[in-house]
Design a protein around this motif. Sequence first.
Motif, short mmCIF file in Angstrom:
data_model
loop_
_atom_site.label_atom_id
_atom_site.label_comp_id
_atom_site.label_asym_id
_atom_site.label_seq_id
_atom_site.Cartn_x
_atom_site.Cartn_y
_atom_site.Cartn_z
N SER A 240 19.69 16.89 137.74
CA SER A 240 20.59 17.12 136.60
C SER A 240 21.80 17.97 136.97
CB SER A 240 19.81 17.76 135.45
OG SER A 240 19.27 19.00 135.87
N HIS A 241 21.61 19.00 137.79
CA HIS A 241 22.75 19.85 138.14
C HIS A 241 23.71 19.12 139.09
CE1 HIS A 241 19.54 20.72 141.02
NE2 HIS A 241 20.48 20.97 141.90
N HIS A 242 23.19 18.25 139.94
CA HIS A 242 24.07 17.46 140.80
C HIS A 242 24.83 16.42 139.98
CE1 HIS A 242 21.26 18.46 144.38
NE2 HIS A 242 22.18 19.38 144.21
N ARG A 243 24.14 15.80 139.04
CA ARG A 243 24.79 14.81 138.17
C ARG A 243 25.90 15.46 137.35
NH1 ARG A 243 20.74 13.49 135.12
NH2 ARG A 243 19.76 12.26 136.76
N ALA A 244 25.64 16.67 136.83
CA ALA A 244 26.66 17.38 136.05
C ALA A 244 27.87 17.72 136.90
CB ALA A 244 26.06 18.64 135.44
N ALA A 245 27.64 18.13 138.14
CA ALA A 245 28.77 18.46 139.03
C ALA A 245 29.59 17.22 139.36
CB ALA A 245 28.25 19.11 140.30
N GLU B 22 29.89 14.51 137.47
CA GLU B 22 30.62 14.12 136.26
C GLU B 22 31.82 15.04 136.03
OE1 GLU B 22 27.71 14.08 133.18
OE2 GLU B 22 26.77 12.23 133.89
N ARG B 23 31.62 16.32 136.29
CA ARG B 23 32.71 17.28 136.09
C ARG B 23 33.87 16.99 137.04
NH1 ARG B 23 29.80 21.56 136.38
NH2 ARG B 23 30.07 21.89 138.60
N ASP B 24 33.55 16.54 138.26
CA ASP B 24 34.59 16.22 139.23
C ASP B 24 35.14 14.81 139.07
OD1 ASP B 24 34.41 18.71 140.33
OD2 ASP B 24 33.14 18.10 142.01
N GLY B 25 34.53 14.04 138.17
CA GLY B 25 35.01 12.68 137.94
C GLY B 25 34.55 11.68 138.98
#
Length: 97
Positions: free
Chosen positions: A31-36, A38-41
Amino acid sequence: MTGVSVALYLFLAFGLLLKAAKYAFGPVSASHHRAALERDGAPLTPNLVVLLRAIYIPMSAAIADFAVLLAALAVVPIAAGEQWASMAATGAEPLGF
């Protein structure tokens, strides 16, 4: 006092084994890798999934190896009251991770 130390080291080793299992058998994108990402596009492409899996497997093996080392130190030399084992187990985690 030695019994409490052994129990705490075994509890830590069990937690590390659970963390290793999470990376070995869990979803490829944590989840934390996925969020990073998504945040970076950056989209989660199939190639990126393969790369993350290639990183997760050795990382989970290293965490599991450390858990086994910690449990072995707790059960044999720490339980016998060997001071060097307590120092090794306490110092091994910050140096290893």
